[in-house]
Enzyme design. Structure first.
Site, PDB file in Angstrom:
ATOM      1  N   LYS A 279       0.816  -1.070  -0.084  1.00  0.00           N
ATOM      2  CA  LYS A 279       0.071  -0.124   0.042  1.00  0.00           C
ATOM      3  C   LYS A 279       0.789   1.286  -0.088  1.00  0.00           C
ATOM      4  O   LYS A 279       1.854   1.205   0.578  1.00  0.00           O
ATOM      5  CB  LYS A 279      -1.018  -0.067   1.325  1.00  0.00           C
ATOM      6  CG  LYS A 279      -1.947  -1.016   1.280  1.00  0.00           C
ATOM      7  CD  LYS A 279      -2.599  -1.088   2.813  1.00  0.00           C
ATOM      8  CE  LYS A 279      -3.937  -2.075   2.737  1.00  0.00           C
ATOM      9  NZ  LYS A 279      -4.922  -1.652   1.785  1.00  0.00           N
ATOM     10  N   ARG A 353      -9.992 -11.852   2.272  1.00  0.00           N
ATOM     11  CA  ARG A 353     -11.183 -12.739   1.779  1.00  0.00           C
ATOM     12  C   ARG A 353     -10.302 -14.326   1.939  1.00  0.00           C
ATOM     13  O   ARG A 353     -10.753 -15.301   1.997  1.00  0.00           O
ATOM     14  CB  ARG A 353     -11.432 -12.543   0.267  1.00  0.00           C
ATOM     15  CG  ARG A 353     -10.302 -12.344  -0.637  1.00  0.00           C
ATOM     16  CD  ARG A 353     -10.828 -11.608  -1.775  1.00  0.00           C
ATOM     17  NE  ARG A 353     -10.777 -10.068  -1.823  1.00  0.00           N
ATOM     18  CZ  ARG A 353     -11.105  -9.254  -2.724  1.00  0.00           C
ATOM     19  NH1 ARG A 353     -11.718  -9.656  -3.830  1.00  0.00           N
ATOM     20  NH2 ARG A 353     -11.107  -7.933  -2.191  1.00  0.00           N
TER      21      ARG A 353
HETATM   22  N1  BES Z   1      -8.011  -3.924   4.482  1.00  0.00           N
HETATM   23  C1  BES Z   1      -8.323  -3.494   3.211  1.00  0.00           C
HETATM   24  C2  BES Z   1      -9.338  -2.988   3.060  1.00  0.00           C
HETATM   25  C3  BES Z   1      -9.732  -1.506   3.697  1.00  0.00           C
HETATM   26  C4  BES Z   1      -9.547  -0.274   3.100  1.00  0.00           C
HETATM   27  C5  BES Z   1     -10.014  -1.412   5.007  1.00  0.00           C
HETATM   28  C6  BES Z   1      -9.646   1.022   3.593  1.00  0.00           C
HETATM   29  C7  BES Z   1     -10.341  -0.211   5.673  1.00  0.00           C
HETATM   30  C8  BES Z   1      -9.850   0.901   5.100  1.00  0.00           C
HETATM   31  C9  BES Z   1      -8.187  -4.732   2.296  1.00  0.00           C
HETATM   32  O1  BES Z   1      -7.444  -5.617   2.603  1.00  0.00           O
HETATM   33  C10 BES Z   1      -7.550  -4.247   1.143  1.00  0.00           C
HETATM   34  O2  BES Z   1      -6.665  -3.873   0.855  1.00  0.00           O
HETATM   35  N2  BES Z   1      -8.676  -4.257   0.078  1.00  0.00           N
HETATM   36  C11 BES Z   1      -8.253  -3.884  -1.260  1.00  0.00           C
HETATM   37  C12 BES Z   1      -8.723  -4.821  -2.291  1.00  0.00           C
HETATM   38  C13 BES Z   1      -8.301  -4.718  -3.863  1.00  0.00           C
HETATM   39  C14 BES Z   1      -6.709  -4.941  -3.723  1.00  0.00           C
HETATM   40  C15 BES Z   1      -9.027  -5.520  -4.538  1.00  0.00           C
HETATM   41  C16 BES Z   1      -8.868  -2.422  -1.654  1.00  0.00           C
HETATM   42  O3  BES Z   1      -9.882  -2.251  -1.005  1.00  0.00           O
HETATM   43  O4  BES Z   1      -8.274  -1.608  -2.207  1.00  0.00           O
HETATM   44 MN    MN Z   2      -5.676  -5.523   1.952  1.00  0.00          MN
END
Ligand code: BES
Ligand code: MN
Ligand code: ZN
Length: 501
Positions: A279, A353
């Site tokens: 990230k 997931r």
């Molecule tokens: N933990 C994150 C989602 C999240 C985002 C929680 C903001 C709280 C606040 C999750 O694991 C994630 O990174 N999801 C990705 C999925 C994508 C790579 C398909 C996302 O939401 O960008």
């Molecule tokens: Mn994630």
């Protein structure tokens, strides 16, 4: 924490010091009970102050009168409860939260729960009010070494809710207090920094529920490998911290020994860097809250056990840390989940997931649940869709979904149902494996839910995407913000209203 507020119930009487709280509608008329207690001098002081401050008795507004004439109390706080027509809809939990800061930094406060008319002043209303105050009083300050003011740092306020039948109110309060304790636990877990709260430590804290009669089982990596939870283990393999799965069982439906308990499943990513698909740096510290689903499940189990709910419930949480490392999983990897289905990893940041896939399947196979509800901070896309007002709800069962909507409206922890369907499901088909772990940019929360659906079989199931509600939350009447403890009151109410024998 909440020990800065000591809540008790007593019969109505005027305090000889501290704060006195009374309620008034938009007509600014007190019931005869309250008017008699206040006496002519205080009533006169109130009407002058109300005129001076243009106080109109609007719901949750407050007029503070210091050193009120005719009273021994140091402060008189008059709280508005609005129009007569709206009063029966009063949310007493929010009201209690809204009133708490008006009480100020006093050692004692008496809240006269005696009207106005058209208002519920029963035991439930009083206990709900107290719950709101308890939740508002919560602060997470264990890492602040310098308190603002040494005198104030250890100031405890004794809050007395004065009602006609204190014994009845106390009885309801025992139940509400247990739920409040569950919310506080969930908030604490979400607020803790990720160097302190890694999977093993999280599991250790879940084990504290044994004191309340919850059976807690902690599965370590060796056991998880033997069981075959390879999707979950793949997420944790880049971390120096070992992964864990915790199973918490509350058997409260004595005698019946239910063959199909209620199952609650939580995503517990103690820190989510994204892994190799790392990230951006900005705001990454918030990803300590990526275990809020698991925190809610622990808080819920604490609430159910604390109030001795007459139900058999199982909480299951998957605890991992998602880190980049020489041993981390890669985009392109194919993992075999516990169900036997294979998953092509497209993006290592879609890790929640993978964790849930194995824990949901495990819950289904081992417990034959009456239903499964999972909670997960699963997608940023749910924030785009619903903001921070509602959690996204996905379900294969209309009855269960409708029940959750109903308790959402009552508790103020709102859920909004989102679609599922074969066209969305197709978006996660993979060229090389049974499925891939992302479905592209469109409908990101939905394709994540479709992924989970492949692991629940015929079991009635609800997935709650709580990325917008359980962490980074704005302040409200009952929360100072960030970790809201979202979901504990919602699911406790679901159990209480529909599933207790
Ligand atoms: N933990 C994150 C989602 C999240 C985002 C929680 C903001 C709280 C606040 C999750 O694991 C994630 O990174 N999801 C990705 C999925 C994508 C790579 C398909 C996302 O939401 O960008
Ligand atoms: Mn994630
Ligand atoms: Zn995550």
């Amino acid at each position: 924490m909440s020990d800065r507020l000591k809540i008790s119930f007593a019969a109505p009487s005027l305090p000889s010091s501290g704060t006195l709280v009374v309620f008034v509608g938009d007509d600014l008329a007190f019931t005869s009970h309250v008017a008699d207690r206040l006496g002519p001098a205080a009533l006169e002081a109130f009407s002058r102050a109300a005129a001076a401050e243009r106080f109109r008795g609007k719901a949750k507004s407050a007029l503070v009168i210091a050193a009120p004439a005719g009273l021994e109390a140091d402060r008189l706080v008059v709280v508005g409860v609005g129009k007569a027509a709206d009063r029966e809809k009063t949310d007493y939990v929010s009201l209690g939260g809204a009133v708490l800061p008006k009480i100020g930094r006093t050692r004692s406060a008496v809240v006269l729960f005696e009207g106005p008319a058209e208002w519920r002043i029963d035991a439930e209303a009083a206990a709900d009010f107290a719950l709101g105050a308890m939740l508002r009083a919560y602060a997470f300050d264990r890492y602040k070494t310098k308190k603002k003011d040494e005198d104030e740092a250890d100031l405890t306020t004794a809050l007395v809710v004065a009602v006609e039948d204190p014994a009845a109110a106390k009885k309801v309060w025992k139940l509400r207090e247990a739920v409040g304790a569950g919310v506080v636990t969930a908030r604490d877990l979400v607020n803790e920094p990720p160097n302190v709260l890694f999977p093993e430590e999280f599991a250790r804290r879940a084990e504290e529920l044994t004191e309340l009669g919850v059976e807690v089982e902690v599965l370590d990596e060796k056991q998880l490998g033997k069981i075959g939870m390879r999707a979950l283990l793949a997420v944790g393999q880049g971390s120096r911290r070992e992964s864990r799965v915790v199973v918490m069982r509350w058997n409260g439906a004595k005698g019946k020994k239910s063959a199909s308990p209620l199952c609650f499943v939580g995503k517990g990513v103690c820190f989510d860097t994204g892994g190799i698909s790392i990230k951006p740096a900005g705001g990454m510290e918030d990803m300590k809250g990526d275990m809020a689903g698991a925190a809610c499940v622990v808080g819920l189990m604490k609430a159910l056990a604390g109030r001795k709910a007459k139900v058999d419930a199982v909480g299951l949480i998957g605890l991992v840390e998602n880190m980049p490392d020489g041993n981390a999983q890669r985009p392109g990897d194919i993992v075999t989940s516990l169900s036997g289905q294979t998953i092509e990893i497209i993006n290592t940041d879609a890790e929640g997931r993978l964790v849930l896939a194995d824990v949901l399947w495990y819950a289904k196979e081992r417990f034959n649940p009456a239903f499964m509800v999972d909670l997960a901070t699963l997608t940023g896309a749910i924030l785009v869709a619903l903001g921070q007002e509602h959690a996204g709800m996905f379900s294969n069962d209309d009855t269960l979904a409708e029940r959750l909507s109903a308790v959402g409206a009552v508790t103020g922890e709102g859920v909004w149902r989102m679609p599922l369907g074969p066209a969305y499901d197709k978006m996660i088909d993979s060229k090389f494996a049974d499925m891939k772990n992302t479905g592209g940019r469109h409908g990101g929360s939905i394709t994540a839910a479709q992924f989970l659906k492949r692991y629940v079989g015929e079991t009635p199931w609800v997935h709650l995407d709580v990325a917008g509600t359980a962490m980074g939350s704005p302040a409200s009447d009952i929360s100072q913000g960030w970790a809201s403890g979202w979901g504990v009151r919602l699911l406790d109410r679901l159990v209480a209203d529909y599933y207790e024998s």
